[in-house]
Enzyme design. Structure first.
Site, PDB file in Angstrom:
ATOM      1  CG  ASP A  66      41.872  37.581  38.048  1.00 19.73           C
ATOM      2  OD1 ASP A  66      41.030  36.653  37.739  1.00 19.73           O
ATOM      3  OD2 ASP A  66      41.846  38.784  37.699  1.00 19.73           O
TER       4      ASP A  66
ATOM      5  CG  ASP B 216      42.445  42.692  37.871  1.00 26.75           C
ATOM      6  OD1 ASP B 216      41.936  41.580  37.866  1.00 26.75           O
ATOM      7  OD2 ASP B 216      41.958  43.629  36.678  1.00 26.75           O
TER       8      ASP B 216
ATOM      9  CG  ASP C 205      39.898  38.662  41.078  1.00 28.01           C
ATOM     10  OD1 ASP C 205      39.521  37.453  40.927  1.00 28.01           O
ATOM     11  OD2 ASP C 205      40.468  39.368  40.334  1.00 28.01           O
TER      12      ASP C 205
END
Lengths: 755, 54
Positions: A451, A631, A635
């Site tokens: 991410d 995080d 996600d």
């Protein structure tokens, strides 16, 4: 956002209500005798005797505190207090006044875990006691005690062994029974059968004054296995405690706003659509809601992955989990908590998990082959001796000897001991591992999906230079920024010293900027329209303008800072032959610039949580084993759907609880480190299995031939176990990610050096 | 043989005593905070407090 900031920030605009979090704290406490209650607070920064004293003395001075005791291993403080003699709210305040961050801990989960560990330790103690004492008698018997003495020793051994096995064997018997009931087999099935049969045969031998009893073997077996299991449990316990320590106070409740201006605390479950709530600066949005009064900025980085703060005004919708940055807002709840953004993510996570390719633990796969093979050998031995020699008693003895010699002591230790050593090694490097299967899954990883916001980047904006205007304007802008709490202002202030500005008053206009009148000049810092310029085109990063009497005189640029070691971590992963890609919810411009800086070829932008899931599913179907590192709340489903997942400790609560590994050292180098440890652990597990099975294969012919005496069984068992443990300890060799002293926060080190 | 009549019960009783002591120390929480205990020993001033806070 540290909890203290949430508790301490005054909110301009709407009046500060009387804090009513007392009930929330009292709900977390439990009764401890008459009138007294007990509660635990996490103190993640405590590390030495000075910390213990500061926290305990700070608490003990309060009249309502009966006792306060810091637990340095678990990093929490347990406080017993009398609610009648003072507010529970003073407790966290006293800890913060001593200079430590803190938040209340949820006791329910902790207690259950404690019981399991205590049971294991008690079983281990009992098995160890029994094994040691029985061994004393066994040594005398092997040294050639005469028949009468031998019988007496056998009886005494039986007297010790029977209650001990009944007590210490329960964890294995329970697990074996549970597996058999659903028609499956695990490592505990051959263990239980071996122990029970050896004990029954030994009793029969004792009653009939036989020469061989295996009481020592069965108790020693239990002892070794319990040692391995306790270590395994302890390591996981430690990691779990550390993760619980990270948990921030997520909104468990909201401030309800009444038309007469009063507020009251309501638990988040009781918030119904249409209820008016007050959201102070620095607080997280409790449920999906709509702004009805006030303007400000919200940080969506953990919700959508968007790195820039978003300005909002009346009518704007807020997703649960966003952080209100600038000013207090009056909002109206749109959906109950069960239908809010967070809960939708939780539902997505459940479906994601169901689709995850089922991973069978190596130990269970080994047991599935090993157990039937061993039992077949034992039955063949029994029938062979019985039919060929006609001596059914000798046949039974030999069959049980086969079961004991192959009883998978080393085999059952082979896997957990490696996992325990690996968990310890990772823990010392600031990485928490949730369980052993995560390590097995990480060993097979082929792709790593990152991410962006908060993972590859720090998730906080940084000043990136002046786009236009006189460089002398920067200190003036910094002065203005000093009067705002907006994240861009904080970044500007950190980048430059502030020039003196003879202004009396500073006005912050939420959602737009800050203005001041100095020597007849109106200075403004904020968005381009606010400073008199045209609306900035959506570009790379975020910009802020400095305006002088309605004209833009300088433009500053900000970017989300990339983690210092992100580039080297990505390069290491690529060098190891892994495919690296980026899945972000942020806009294409920022995503591309980060991808370019880190040399990541594959980057996707503006992905919804569902889109991330679809990508991961597609890759899983193509046979790729993807590790997801992320995080945000958005996600969380992807973290659960990926083959294995990892999150930084700064992640959202839901993201952290979805991840298999959580790293607290703030370094992306943790990702290649985990993969390396996983790969080495995988090799050690396989080596250990070969060692254990090899040892058994050597001893098996002896047992089938009927040459195994209790002495041979005892020696074989202990040597193979020691060998397996020694092999597992090799995992501790190699360079560490962090030096031991780095485990202590830097500012604590500085403080310790001063005192 | 006569010696054994005294020695064996004595050995088992000593072993049992050790087991009971261990279980007691476990129950009173003396293994809950090993790191804290090793730090507290460096503290000269604080009065000795019992583990269970009584």
């Amino acid at each position: 956002m540290p909890v203290s900031a949430i508790m301490d920030t005054p909110s301009p605009g709407i009046a500060e209500p009387a804090s009513d979090e007392t009930e929330a704290l009292l709900a977390l406490s439990r009764s401890a005798g008459a009138e007294a209650r007990q509660i635990e607070f996490a103190v993640p920064d405590a590390y030495c005797v000075t910390c213990i004293n500061a926290i305990e003395n700070g608490l003990s001075r309060l009249p309502q505190v009966v006792s306060a005791r810091v637990n340095l291993s678990q990093r929490w403080v347990r406080v017993v207090f009398t609610p009648e003699r003072g507010s529970v709210l003073d407790l966290p305040r006293a800890i913060r006044a001593s200079g430590y961050r803190t938040h209340a801990l949820d006791p329910v989960a902790d207690n259950r875990q404690d019981h399991a560990l205590h049971e294991l330790i008690r079983c281990m103690a009992v098995a160890g006691f029994a094994a040691g004492n029985i061994m004393l008698f066994s040594v005398s018997i092997w040294s050639g005690a005469d028949a009468a003495t031998r019988d007496m020793f056998h009886w005494i051994s039986a007297l010790i062994a029977l209650p001990a096995i009944a007590y210490a064997g329960r964890p294995f018997f329970r697990s074996a029974f549970a597996a058999l009931r659903v028609g499956r087999t695990n490592m505990d099935v051959p263990i239980s059968i071996g122990v029970v049969l050896a004990t029954l045969l030994s009793i029969w031998e004792t009653v009939h004054s036989g020469a061989h009893a295996y009481f020592d073997a069965s108790t020693m077996l239990l002892f070794f296995l319990l040692v391995g299991r306790t270590f395994d449990h302890l390591m996981r316990e430690k990691a779990r405690g550390a993760i619980a320590n990270l948990a921030r106070l997520t909104p468990r409740g909201a401030m309800r706003w009444f038309p007469d201006g009063t507020t009251t605390y309501v638990p988040v479950e009781d918030v119904v659509p249409g209820m008016e709530l007050l959201l102070r600066a620095g607080e997280r949005v409790p449920v999906d809601c709509r702004v009805i009064e006030g303007r400000g900025d919200v940080d969506l980085s953990i919700v959508t992955g968007e790195s820039a703060a978003v300005s909002i005004g009346p009518g704007a919708s807020l997703a649960a989990g966003a952080i209100n940055l600038a000013a207090a807002l009056k909002v109206e709840a749109e959906r109950p908590v069960s239908e809010s953004f967070l809960s939708q993510m939780a539902t997505l996570m459940e479906t994601a998990e169901a689709s995850r390719t089922a991973h069978r633990r190596i130990a269970d796969r080994a047991a599935a082959i090993y157990a039937p093979a061993v039992h077949a050998f034992a039955i063949a031995t029994f029938l062979g001796w019985g039919l060929l020699a006609g001596d059914w008693h000798e046949a039974l003895m030999s069959a049980v000897a086969v079961l004991i010699i192959t009883c998978p002591c080393a085999l059952a230790l082979a896997v957990p001991i490696v996992h325990a050593v690996a968990a310890g090694r990772l823990f010392r490097n600031g990485i928490m591992m949730r369980d052993g299967t995560a390590l097995e899954r990480a060993a097979a990883v082929t792709d790593i999906a990152f991410d962006k916001t908060g993972t590859l980047t720090l998730g906080a904006v940084r000043y990136d230079g002046q786009v236009s205007g006189d460089p002398a304007m920067l200190p003036i802008a910094a002065n203005l920024a000093g009067h705002s709490r907006h994240p861009l202002a904080a970044a500007l202030l950190a980048a430059s010293p502030a020039a003196p500005l003879p202004a009396d008053e500073f006005h912050e206009i939420p959602g737009q900027g800050i203005e001041a009148l100095a020597d007849g000049v109106w200075w403004r810092l904020g968005s381009a329209p606010f400073c008199g310029g045209p609306q900035a085109a959506a570009g790379d990063g975020t910009e802020a303008c400095l305006g002088r009497d309605g004209r833009v005189v300088a433009v500053f640029r900000f970017v989300d800072a990339i983690r210092p070691d992100a580039a080297s971590a990505v390069a290491t992963l690529k060098a190891a032959g892994k495919r690296v890609e980026m899945l972000s919810g942020d806009g294409p411009a920022t995503v591309e610039s980060v991808a370019e800086a880190l040399a990541i070829e594959q980057a996707s932008a503006r992905l919804s949580p569902e889109a991330k899931l679809v990508i991961l599913k597609g890759q899983a179907e193509a046979g790729r084993r993807v590790m997801m590192v992320g995080d945000g709340i958005n996600d969380a489903p992807a973290l659960r759907a990926a083959h294995v997942s990892m999150a930084p400790s700064s992640a959202s609560d839901i993201g952290r609880s979805a991840a298999d590994f959580v790293f607290t050292n703030g370094r992306l180098a943790s990702v290649p480190f985990v993969l390396d440890i996983a790969r080495r652990a995988d090799r050690l597990v396989r080596e250990n299995l070969v060692l254990a099975i090899g040892y058994n294969t050597l001893a098996l012919p002896l047992a089938v031939a009927g040459h195994v005496t209790p002495l041979v069984a005892a020696v074989a068992m202990s040597t193979s176990s020691v060998l397996v443990v020694a092999n597992a300890l090799r995992l501790n060799l190699g360079t560490n990610l962090v030096q031991p002293e780095e485990a202590v926060p830097a500012w604590r080190q500085a403080e310790a050096a001063r005192t | 043989m006569n010696g054994l009549v005294i020695l064996i019960p004595a050995a088992i009783c000593l072993g049992l005593l050790a087991l009971v002591t261990f279980l007691w120390s476990l129950k009173t929480g003396q293994y809950d905070d090993l790191k804290g205990a090793s730090e507290r020993i460096l503290d000269d001033e604080a009065p000795i407090r019992r583990v269970d806070g009584k």
